[in-house]
Design an enzyme around this catalytic site. Structure first.
Site, PDB file in Angstrom:
ATOM      1  N   ASP A   1       0.829  -1.221   0.000  1.00  0.00           N
ATOM      2  CA  ASP A   1       0.000   0.000   0.000  1.00  0.00           C
ATOM      3  C   ASP A   1       0.856   1.261   0.000  1.00  0.00           C
ATOM      4  OD1 ASP A   1      -2.298  -1.472   0.157  1.00  0.00           O
ATOM      5  OD2 ASP A   1      -3.130  -0.385   1.856  1.00  0.00           O
TER       6      ASP A   1
ATOM      7  N   ASN B   1     -14.594   3.999   4.310  1.00  0.00           N
ATOM      8  CA  ASN B   1     -14.626   4.093   5.771  1.00  0.00           C
ATOM      9  C   ASN B   1     -13.276   4.613   6.260  1.00  0.00           C
ATOM     10  OD1 ASN B   1     -15.995   3.806   8.253  1.00  0.00           O
ATOM     11  ND2 ASN B   1     -14.880   1.923   8.657  1.00  0.00           N
ATOM     12  N   GLY B   2     -12.206   4.162   5.607  1.00  0.00           N
ATOM     13  CA  GLY B   2     -10.897   4.798   5.731  1.00  0.00           C
ATOM     14  C   GLY B   2     -10.774   5.741   4.548  1.00  0.00           C
TER      15      GLY B   2
END
EC number: 2.7.2.1
Length: 398
Positions: free
Chosen positions: A146, A209-210
């Site tokens: 990520d 949500n994040g």
């Protein structure tokens, strides 16, 4: 034609998608939930139909074994030897992994050493990698980080104003997150604009949500909102985003909580949930706001205001702006949030069309007026396809 698995392993879950590459055709996808708990749930998609079973799955190895058996049973693969490679999402690659990496024992060890930077995610990602390497020892396994996309940030963007030795000794710096998603939508935006990405200044808004915002200049991340951990940045579903660090000892003193307990509040009880007192789900908050609930309206105002700040800051950082992209669950599906974020940005050359925005959900589209100097796009993200592409590249399968 290669068959590539894209894997996202959580501490008690395993999400999988099987691609035929390089066509990027999805052959199946599924999810194993409640691994290690009673009544685990196994779901697989067969010819577009979901098949779900409830049974006990003790660990990730058993989950992988079952996944392979089910794919054989339903004729998706004839044999495990049909699989050519697996790609694994890994949340934290530190500043070691500037790109995805073919997993070796050494790479596995390095991912383990980075667990202290992502204690909620890396150990689970590693469990998935180990299970697949054990079950499928003869094919390449690739780790897709990520953080890799954000390793191009310059020092002035990633460094905190702390004693420099803390960065040298402990690796304390901004790492960012959602890099695979930011990269995918930035590259897709360049295709839709029919311009070389090297010439573009794009702000990508991954809002789920994040949530995180990234400044992408010439195809490279030059800044992003998440920090040392995914707790930093904009207001999120249950996460606070940025705040004055002195609040932590103040809350410890006032509430008697430990530092870790306060961090848990910031991670799990704050953000939209904390402000609204209703939910971390934006759909619930939007509904309550429509009914006139003041705290729900306030939560939406705070949410949009924090994103505004990053858009203004990143446009300044890149000395201009060519496009704003919305992606992820909220960015792709909430016309209300998009409208609130875009409101008042006309001074920056952002002229968005409320009619094009209204009701747009999960589809790729431009939502700006034709004369707008800055283009505004909604682009559904596809992290799995990026994982499959990198597995082909770094697994030497092309």
């Amino acid at each position: 034609m290669k068959k590539i698995m894209a894997i996202n392993a959580g501490s008690s879950s395993l999400k999988f998608q099987l691609f035929e590459m390089p066509e990027e055709k999805v052959l199946t996808k599924g999810l194993v939930e409640r691994i290690g708990l009673p009544n685990s749930i196994f779901t697989i998609s067969v010819n577009g139909e979901k098949i779900t079973q409830t049974l006990d799955i003790k660990n990730h190895e058993q989950a992988v074994d079952m996944m392979l058996d089910e794919m054989k049973k339903h004729g998706i693969i004839q044999d495990i030897n049909d699989l050519d490679g697996t790609g694994h999402r890994v949340v934290q690659g530190g500043d070691i992994f500037e790109t995805s990496a073919l997993v070796t024992d050494e790479v596995e060890k390095q991912i383990e050493e980075l667990c202290e930077l992502a204690p909620l995610h890396n150990p689970a990602n590693l469990m998935g990698i180990r299970a697949f390497r054990k079950m499928l020892p003869n094919i390449p396994h690739v780790a897709i980080f990520d953080t890799s996309f954000h390793t191009t940030m310059p020092e002035e963007a990633f460094l905190y104003s702390l004693p420099y030795k803390y960065y040298q000794d402990y690796g304390i710096r901004k790492y960012g997150a959602h890099g695979t998603s930011h990269k995918f939508v930035a590259e897709r935006a360049a295709e839709l604009l029919d311009r070389p990405i090297e010439q573009l200044r794009i702000i990508t808004c991954h809002i789920g949500n994040g949530a995180s915002i990234a400044a992408v200049e010439g195809g490279k991340s030059v800044d992003t909102s998440m920090g040392f951990t995914p707790l930093a940045g904009v207001t999120m579903g249950t996460r606070s985003g940025n705040l004055d660090p002195a609040i932590i000892p103040f809350l410890m003193e006032k509430t008697g909580k430990t530092a870790q307990e306060v961090i848990n509040v910031l991670n799990k009880e704050s953000g939209l949930l904390g402000i609204s007192g209703i939910s971390s789900d934006l759909r619930d908050i939007e509904q309550k706001a429509e009914e006139g609930d003041e705290r729900a309206i306030l939560a939406l105002d705070v949410f949009a205001s924090r994103i505004h700040k990053y858009i203004g800051s990143y446009a300044t950082r890149m000395k201009g702006l060519d496009a704003i992209v919305f992606t992820a669950g909220v960015g792709e599906n909430s016309d209300i949030v998009r409208a609130r974020v875009l409101e008042g940005l006309e001074f920056m050359g952002v002229y968005w069309d409320p009619k094009l925005n209204a009701g747009l959900r999960g589809k790729e589209a431009f939502i700006n007026y034709p004369h707008s100097p800055v283009k505004v796009m909604v682009i559904p993200t596809d992290e799995e396809v990026m994982i499959a592409r990198d597995t082909m590249t770094f697994g030497n399968l092309k």
